[in-house]
Scaffold this motif. Structure first.
Motif, PDB file in Angstrom:
ATOM      1  N   ALA A 157       0.834  -1.218   0.000  1.00 44.50           N
ATOM      2  CA  ALA A 157       0.000   0.000   0.000  1.00 44.50           C
ATOM      3  C   ALA A 157       0.865   1.263   0.000  1.00 44.50           C
ATOM      4  O   ALA A 157       0.561   2.236  -0.708  1.00 44.50           O
ATOM      5  N   ILE A 158       1.952   1.229   0.768  1.00 38.02           N
ATOM      6  CA  ILE A 158       2.838   2.398   0.848  1.00 38.02           C
ATOM      7  C   ILE A 158       3.502   2.679  -0.504  1.00 38.02           C
ATOM      8  O   ILE A 158       3.547   3.817  -0.974  1.00 38.02           O
ATOM      9  N   VAL A 159       4.018   1.630  -1.134  1.00 38.66           N
ATOM     10  CA  VAL A 159       4.719   1.815  -2.417  1.00 38.66           C
ATOM     11  C   VAL A 159       3.725   2.265  -3.494  1.00 38.66           C
ATOM     12  O   VAL A 159       4.025   3.141  -4.307  1.00 38.66           O
ATOM     13  N   GLU A 160       2.538   1.679  -3.467  1.00 31.93           N
ATOM     14  CA  GLU A 160       1.467   2.084  -4.410  1.00 31.93           C
ATOM     15  C   GLU A 160       1.182   3.572  -4.278  1.00 31.93           C
ATOM     16  O   GLU A 160       1.108   4.309  -5.270  1.00 31.93           O
ATOM     17  N   ASP A 183      11.561   2.049   9.562  1.00 35.59           N
ATOM     18  CA  ASP A 183      11.948   2.438  10.932  1.00 35.59           C
ATOM     19  C   ASP A 183      13.182   1.651  11.361  1.00 35.59           C
ATOM     20  O   ASP A 183      13.175   0.419  11.335  1.00 35.59           O
ATOM     21  N   ILE A 184      14.240   2.370  11.762  1.00 36.76           N
ATOM     22  CA  ILE A 184      15.492   1.679  12.136  1.00 36.76           C
ATOM     23  C   ILE A 184      15.328   0.839  13.406  1.00 36.76           C
ATOM     24  O   ILE A 184      16.147  -0.026  13.686  1.00 36.76           O
ATOM     25  N   ARG A 185      14.253   1.074  14.155  1.00 36.84           N
ATOM     26  CA  ARG A 185      14.009   0.290  15.386  1.00 36.84           C
ATOM     27  C   ARG A 185      13.159  -0.955  15.127  1.00 36.84           C
ATOM     28  O   ARG A 185      12.882  -1.729  16.041  1.00 36.84           O
ATOM     29  N   SER A 186      12.743  -1.152  13.884  1.00 31.42           N
ATOM     30  CA  SER A 186      11.873  -2.285  13.564  1.00 31.42           C
ATOM     31  C   SER A 186      12.588  -3.613  13.818  1.00 31.42           C
ATOM     32  O   SER A 186      13.744  -3.792  13.434  1.00 31.42           O
ATOM     33  N   SER A 187      11.873  -4.551  14.451  1.00 29.19           N
ATOM     34  CA  SER A 187      12.465  -5.870  14.723  1.00 29.19           C
ATOM     35  C   SER A 187      12.540  -6.714  13.446  1.00 29.19           C
ATOM     36  O   SER A 187      13.218  -7.729  13.397  1.00 29.19           O
ATOM     37  N   SER A 188      11.833  -6.278  12.382  1.00 30.85           N
ATOM     38  CA  SER A 188      11.874  -7.016  11.109  1.00 30.85           C
ATOM     39  C   SER A 188      12.372  -6.110   9.982  1.00 30.85           C
ATOM     40  O   SER A 188      11.906  -6.171   8.853  1.00 30.85           O
ATOM     41  N   LYS A 189      13.352  -5.248  10.318  1.00 30.32           N
ATOM     42  CA  LYS A 189      13.825  -4.231   9.368  1.00 30.32           C
ATOM     43  C   LYS A 189      14.372  -4.854   8.081  1.00 30.32           C
ATOM     44  O   LYS A 189      14.017  -4.460   6.981  1.00 30.32           O
ATOM     45  N   GLN A 190      15.235  -5.860   8.217  1.00 31.63           N
ATOM     46  CA  GLN A 190      15.857  -6.456   7.028  1.00 31.63           C
ATOM     47  C   GLN A 190      14.803  -7.094   6.119  1.00 31.63           C
ATOM     48  O   GLN A 190      14.816  -6.908   4.900  1.00 31.63           O
ATOM     49  N   GLU A 191      13.876  -7.806   6.727  1.00 33.77           N
ATOM     50  CA  GLU A 191      12.806  -8.454   5.951  1.00 33.77           C
ATOM     51  C   GLU A 191      11.922  -7.397   5.267  1.00 33.77           C
ATOM     52  O   GLU A 191      11.527  -7.550   4.110  1.00 33.77           O
ATOM     53  N   ALA A 192      11.648  -6.318   6.004  1.00 36.62           N
ATOM     54  CA  ALA A 192      10.832  -5.226   5.438  1.00 36.62           C
ATOM     55  C   ALA A 192      11.538  -4.603   4.236  1.00 36.62           C
ATOM     56  O   ALA A 192      10.902  -4.286   3.219  1.00 36.62           O
ATOM     57  N   GLU A 193      12.860  -4.464   4.337  1.00 41.74           N
ATOM     58  CA  GLU A 193      13.626  -3.882   3.222  1.00 41.74           C
ATOM     59  C   GLU A 193      13.595  -4.782   1.991  1.00 41.74           C
ATOM     60  O   GLU A 193      13.468  -4.296   0.859  1.00 41.74           O
ATOM     61  N   GLU A 194      13.658  -6.085   2.203  1.00 39.00           N
ATOM     62  CA  GLU A 194      13.586  -7.022   1.076  1.00 39.00           C
ATOM     63  C   GLU A 194      12.214  -6.928   0.391  1.00 39.00           C
ATOM     64  O   GLU A 194      12.108  -6.914  -0.841  1.00 39.00           O
ATOM     65  N   MET A 195      11.159  -6.874   1.215  1.00 40.20           N
ATOM     66  CA  MET A 195       9.798  -6.727   0.659  1.00 40.20           C
ATOM     67  C   MET A 195       9.655  -5.404  -0.093  1.00 40.20           C
ATOM     68  O   MET A 195       9.052  -5.341  -1.174  1.00 40.20           O
ATOM     69  N   LEU A 196      10.215  -4.345   0.501  1.00 42.17           N
ATOM     70  CA  LEU A 196      10.139  -3.012  -0.097  1.00 42.17           C
ATOM     71  C   LEU A 196      10.783  -3.006  -1.482  1.00 42.17           C
ATOM     72  O   LEU A 196      10.212  -2.479  -2.450  1.00 42.17           O
ATOM     73  N   ILE A 197      11.951  -3.606  -1.600  1.00 41.88           N
ATOM     74  CA  ILE A 197      12.647  -3.640  -2.893  1.00 41.88           C
ATOM     75  C   ILE A 197      11.816  -4.391  -3.937  1.00 41.88           C
ATOM     76  O   ILE A 197      11.688  -3.935  -5.078  1.00 41.88           O
ATOM     77  N   GLY A 198      11.228  -5.515  -3.535  1.00 41.20           N
ATOM     78  CA  GLY A 198      10.365  -6.268  -4.454  1.00 41.20           C
ATOM     79  C   GLY A 198       9.224  -5.414  -4.974  1.00 41.20           C
ATOM     80  O   GLY A 198       8.926  -5.406  -6.181  1.00 41.20           O
ATOM     81  N   GLU A 199       8.585  -4.671  -4.077  1.00 39.41           N
ATOM     82  CA  GLU A 199       7.465  -3.801  -4.471  1.00 39.41           C
ATOM     83  C   GLU A 199       7.939  -2.666  -5.396  1.00 39.41           C
ATOM     84  O   GLU A 199       7.280  -2.350  -6.387  1.00 39.41           O
ATOM     85  N   ILE A 200       9.079  -2.074  -5.051  1.00 41.82           N
ATOM     86  CA  ILE A 200       9.603  -0.975  -5.886  1.00 41.82           C
ATOM     87  C   ILE A 200       9.928  -1.495  -7.285  1.00 41.82           C
ATOM     88  O   ILE A 200       9.588  -0.861  -8.295  1.00 41.82           O
ATOM     89  N   GLU A 201      10.558  -2.653  -7.348  1.00 44.86           N
ATOM     90  CA  GLU A 201      10.890  -3.245  -8.659  1.00 44.86           C
ATOM     91  C   GLU A 201       9.635  -3.470  -9.494  1.00 44.86           C
ATOM     92  O   GLU A 201       9.610  -3.158 -10.695  1.00 44.86           O
ATOM     93  N   ASN A 202       8.586  -3.991  -8.859  1.00 46.71           N
ATOM     94  CA  ASN A 202       7.316  -4.218  -9.580  1.00 46.71           C
ATOM     95  C   ASN A 202       6.743  -2.917 -10.127  1.00 46.71           C
ATOM     96  O   ASN A 202       6.213  -2.872 -11.239  1.00 46.71           O
TER      97      ASN A 202
END
Length: 297
Positions: A157-160, A183-202
């Protein structure tokens, strides 16, 4: 025929340096002033507050330390765009006097958290704001949303939203900086970044080849995470926010990510004080700028 936007685009694509974020808005201005040494008791109205932050920003921009030797662009707050430095509107002063490319923060802040993210609030007067930005010779825009956890629905939703708004901004003649901050304090930051890149690429796949965008991201958990996106011809530049890290931490992490350049706000302004003489102020600002520049190049 001279085309200012073409020259500015070349500078953003190929120049060395970083982007200064001078775009604190209503909510973050009191803290920025307090850090600068001005307490809330020293102003009584919103206008007085904005006058004081304008004095601070003007002092930074007009300083001999603030130059195109180290700085590619500067992100402005709407009220800064409408004001002048030495009888020139701020964007014109930046470009004509300094050779620094002007950007404008256009978002109205964040919605409440839902699906692990905070979307942008609506921007009802976007067209009117972009018309004013055109008149004031702004090159690009910036808008921020925040990802708190690796939630696929939220990140989609954010990338859209970022790309939808980015398209409108590009259609109006600007280069948008899309800022889906993790958020740099996120406990799932690395996973969120991987998802984010996938969405941006799409979303990049759907863009017209002539489109130019920039991205502003948190410094990634794994160095080099955004390198693949940098190779997309539509991505002018990827810049990093300091996101709550100290300047020292942010610079150290940035050094591990070649080609990622800084777009710092708090990390740029720390150590500056209203009580410093102009000579002291210039010296401290130059030291900070050189530190961030060296981490960016």
């Amino acid at each position: 025929m001279y085309n200012m936007k073409t020259e500015q685009l070349e500078r953003m694509k190929h120049g060395t340096g970083f982007i200064a974020a001078l775009d604190q808005s209503g909510g973050s201005t009191p803290k920025a002033l307090r850090d600068y040494g001005i307490e809330m008791s020293e102003y009584h109205t919103e206008d007085e507050m904005y006058d004081l932050i304008q004095q601070m920003r003007s002092r930074i921009i007009a300083s001999k330390a603030f130059s195109s030797n180290h700085i590619l662009g500067a992100i402005l707050f709407e009220k800064t765009m409408e004001r002048k430095i030495d009888n020139l509107y701020t964007a014109d002063y930046l470009w004509e006097k300094k050779g620094i490319v002007p950007f404008l923060k256009i978002d109205n802040g964040l919605e409440e958290e839902k699906d692990g993210v905070q979307m942008m609030k609506p921007i009802p007067k976007l067209e009117e704001l972009l018309n004013r930005a055109t008149a004031k010779n702004i090159f690009g825009t910036k808008m921020r949303s925040v990802i708190h956890e690796a939630n696929g629905d939220g990140i989609h939703a954010i990338v859209e939203q970022q790309f939808e708004l980015g398209q409108k901004i590009a259609d109006a003649g600007f280069v948008p900086i899309l800022e889906p901050e993790v958020d740099i304090r996120s406990s799932s930051k690395q996973e969120a970044e991987e998802m984010l890149i996938g969405e941006i690429e799409n979303h990049l796949k759907k863009l017209d080849d002539s489109m130019n965008i920039m991205l502003k991201v948190s410094i990634p958990s794994v160095a080099g995470t955004y390198n693949g996106l940098m190779n997309d011809p539509r991505v002018v530049r990827i810049v990093a926010l300091s996101g709550g890290y100290s300047r020292k931490e942010a610079n150290e992490l940035l050094r591990q990510n070649p080609k990622l350049i800084a777009s710092f706000s708090r990390a740029l302004l720390s150590e500056l004080s209203v009580k410093q003489t102009q000579q002291e102020f210039d010296a401290v600002l130059l030291k900070i700028i050189i530190e961030i520049y060296e981490a960016s190049v």
